[in-house]
Write a protein that holds these residues in place. Structure first.
Motif, PDB file in Angstrom:
ATOM      1  N   TYR A  58       0.848  -1.180   0.000  1.00 21.85           N
ATOM      2  CA  TYR A  58       0.000   0.000   0.000  1.00 21.85           C
ATOM      3  C   TYR A  58       0.892   1.240   0.000  1.00 21.85           C
ATOM      4  O   TYR A  58       1.877   1.309   0.732  1.00 21.85           O
ATOM      5  CB  TYR A  58      -0.896   0.051   1.245  1.00 21.85           C
ATOM      6  N   VAL A  70       4.027   0.522   2.294  1.00 20.73           N
ATOM      7  CA  VAL A  70       3.875  -0.408   3.406  1.00 20.73           C
ATOM      8  C   VAL A  70       3.477  -1.769   2.861  1.00 20.73           C
ATOM      9  O   VAL A  70       2.629  -1.868   1.978  1.00 20.73           O
ATOM     10  CB  VAL A  70       2.808   0.088   4.402  1.00 20.73           C
ATOM     11  N   LYS A  72       1.985  -5.607   3.705  1.00 19.54           N
ATOM     12  CA  LYS A  72       1.248  -6.454   4.625  1.00 19.54           C
ATOM     13  C   LYS A  72       1.156  -7.853   4.028  1.00 19.54           C
ATOM     14  O   LYS A  72       1.416  -8.046   2.836  1.00 19.54           O
ATOM     15  CB  LYS A  72      -0.158  -5.904   4.873  1.00 19.54           C
ATOM     16  N   ASP A  95       0.900  -6.621   9.549  1.00 21.50           N
ATOM     17  CA  ASP A  95       2.192  -6.051   9.205  1.00 21.50           C
ATOM     18  C   ASP A  95       3.273  -7.116   9.311  1.00 21.50           C
ATOM     19  O   ASP A  95       3.084  -8.154   9.974  1.00 21.50           O
ATOM     20  CB  ASP A  95       2.527  -4.877  10.128  1.00 21.50           C
ATOM     21  N   THR A 302      -1.285   3.879  15.180  1.00 20.63           N
ATOM     22  CA  THR A 302      -0.464   4.226  14.026  1.00 20.63           C
ATOM     23  C   THR A 302      -1.308   4.101  12.761  1.00 20.63           C
ATOM     24  O   THR A 302      -2.355   3.462  12.750  1.00 20.63           O
ATOM     25  CB  THR A 302       0.749   3.296  13.907  1.00 20.63           C
ATOM     26  N   ASN A 304      -0.588   2.380  10.222  1.00 19.21           N
ATOM     27  CA  ASN A 304      -0.605   0.970   9.829  1.00 19.21           C
ATOM     28  C   ASN A 304      -1.692   0.198  10.566  1.00 19.21           C
ATOM     29  O   ASN A 304      -2.410  -0.626   9.987  1.00 19.21           O
ATOM     30  CB  ASN A 304       0.757   0.322  10.105  1.00 19.21           C
ATOM     31  N   ASN A 305      -1.814   0.456  11.877  1.00 17.76           N
ATOM     32  CA  ASN A 305      -2.838  -0.248  12.650  1.00 17.76           C
ATOM     33  C   ASN A 305      -4.242   0.124  12.198  1.00 17.76           C
ATOM     34  O   ASN A 305      -5.135  -0.725  12.135  1.00 17.76           O
ATOM     35  CB  ASN A 305      -2.670   0.059  14.140  1.00 17.76           C
ATOM     36  N   GLN A 307      -5.077   1.062   9.208  1.00 17.30           N
ATOM     37  CA  GLN A 307      -5.286   0.365   7.935  1.00 17.30           C
ATOM     38  C   GLN A 307      -5.745  -1.065   8.172  1.00 17.30           C
ATOM     39  O   GLN A 307      -6.700  -1.547   7.553  1.00 17.30           O
ATOM     40  CB  GLN A 307      -3.991   0.341   7.122  1.00 17.30           C
ATOM     41  N   GLU A 308      -5.051  -1.747   9.079  1.00 19.01           N
ATOM     42  CA  GLU A 308      -5.377  -3.156   9.344  1.00 19.01           C
ATOM     43  C   GLU A 308      -6.780  -3.285   9.895  1.00 19.01           C
ATOM     44  O   GLU A 308      -7.550  -4.166   9.476  1.00 19.01           O
ATOM     45  CB  GLU A 308      -4.367  -3.745  10.324  1.00 19.01           C
TER      46      GLU A 308
END
Length: 313
Positions: A58, A70, A72, A95, A302, A304-305, A307-308
């Protein structure tokens, strides 16, 4: 029909789901006896990766940062359960801690096509932990290599935009405003849809996704009819990945009994083979935009978190 998800939380993400190729059947090699010392027992108690995961990249932009790439991995089956996927969910997007080892080992990874199996890699705290000591196995289907491309260049794409709302923050633009900026639904002449269609000379068209349609859920208890030497099983994900290269995969192997000896088969358990549990969905979508409500604090999570969490909704 592909569904492209645009996550908007000071960023815009596009994630398309692609098929990838079948694995070659091989008998499992005889494994050595597990270690009986304390270190060995401690390792065995951890959740180690048991099946290949799909690598997905991403690119996003935060207001205070430049574009960032990033990676995953999309886990399936018991790996997804160990990563904390929702009940009855099929996948978990996690991640990768140690992504540098992955990228150094393979310079030709294709997002949404290449799978990764890291022997002994631990799944913990929503992370896939990879160290220099894990033996990495990659697979990219031949069809993906032959037609390598950055994105679809013709046809029609149904696009769903996700307006991510957390407990302490949300985008200032409402759904109707976002729809206008992306699809031009209220008169905005310069938008994402117009630019993509213009750049492709009309060969690629964008349509706002709707909130209703049919769905299908694979039987989560179907283990698979075969186990590969990597430890992965020929389960519903395997049939889905293999179907593009081998359209007869269900006809040839779909009636094989599950290794669990519970009488399940792919033909009865896997959507791609005509099995699974059919259903429908009805989501509140306004002109291609849906609210995704997260029980999380944007101020403490964050990017990233977030996004997840959004991808797993």
């Amino acid at each position: 029909m592909e569904l492209h998800l645009f996550l908007l939380l000071a960023c815009l993400l596009v994630a398309s789901h692609q098929s990838f190729a079948r694995l070659t059947f091989r008998q499992i090699q005889e494994s050595s006896n597990p270690s009986t010392n304390d270190a060995g027992r401690e390792t065995e108690e951890k959740n180690v990766q048991v099946a290949p995961c799909l690598l997905i990249s991403y690119r996003y932009e935060l207001q205070t940062e430049e574009d960032k790439l990033v990676w995953k991995c999309r886990l399936s089956g018991s790996d997804a359960q160990n990563a904390g996927v929702k009940f009855n969910g099929n996948h978990a997007y996690v991640d990768i801690k140690g992504i540098e080892f992955v990228l150094n080992a393979n310079h030709n990874i294709m997002s949404h096509h290449t799978t990764l199996f890291a022997e002994g890699a631990v799944i913990e705290d929503h992370l896939l932990h990879i160290s220099p000591f894990n033996e990495l196995h990659f697979h990219t289907p031949a069809t993906a290599i032959r037609r390598r491309r950055l994105a679809t260049t013709s046809g029609n794409l149904d696009v769903l935009v996700a307006r991510v709302v957390t407990t302490d923050s949300q985008p200032t633009a409402m759904r109707a405003e976002m729809s206008d900026a992306i699809f031009g639904t209220d008169g905005d002449l310069v938008n994402l849809k117009s630019q993509i269609e213009g750049c492709s000379d009309g060969k690629l068209t964008i349509t706002p996704a709707t909130g209703t349609g049919s769905s299908c859920e694979d039987n989560p208890s179907y283990l698979g009819f075969f186990q590969f030497e990597s430890g992965a099983y020929a389960n519903c994900d395997y049939f889905s990945r293999s179907n593009e290269d081998n359209p007869d995969i269900c006809a040839n192997f779909g009636d094989r009994l599950d290794l669990d000896n519970d009488g399940d088969t792919a033909n009865g358990s896997c959507c791609v083979c005509g099995g699974g549990t059919p259903g429908s969905y009805d989501v509140d979508v306004v002109d291609g935009v849906v609210n995704v409500n997260l029980n999380a604090l944007a101020s403490t999570e964050t990017a990233n978190n977030l996004q997840e969490l959004a991808l797993n909704e």
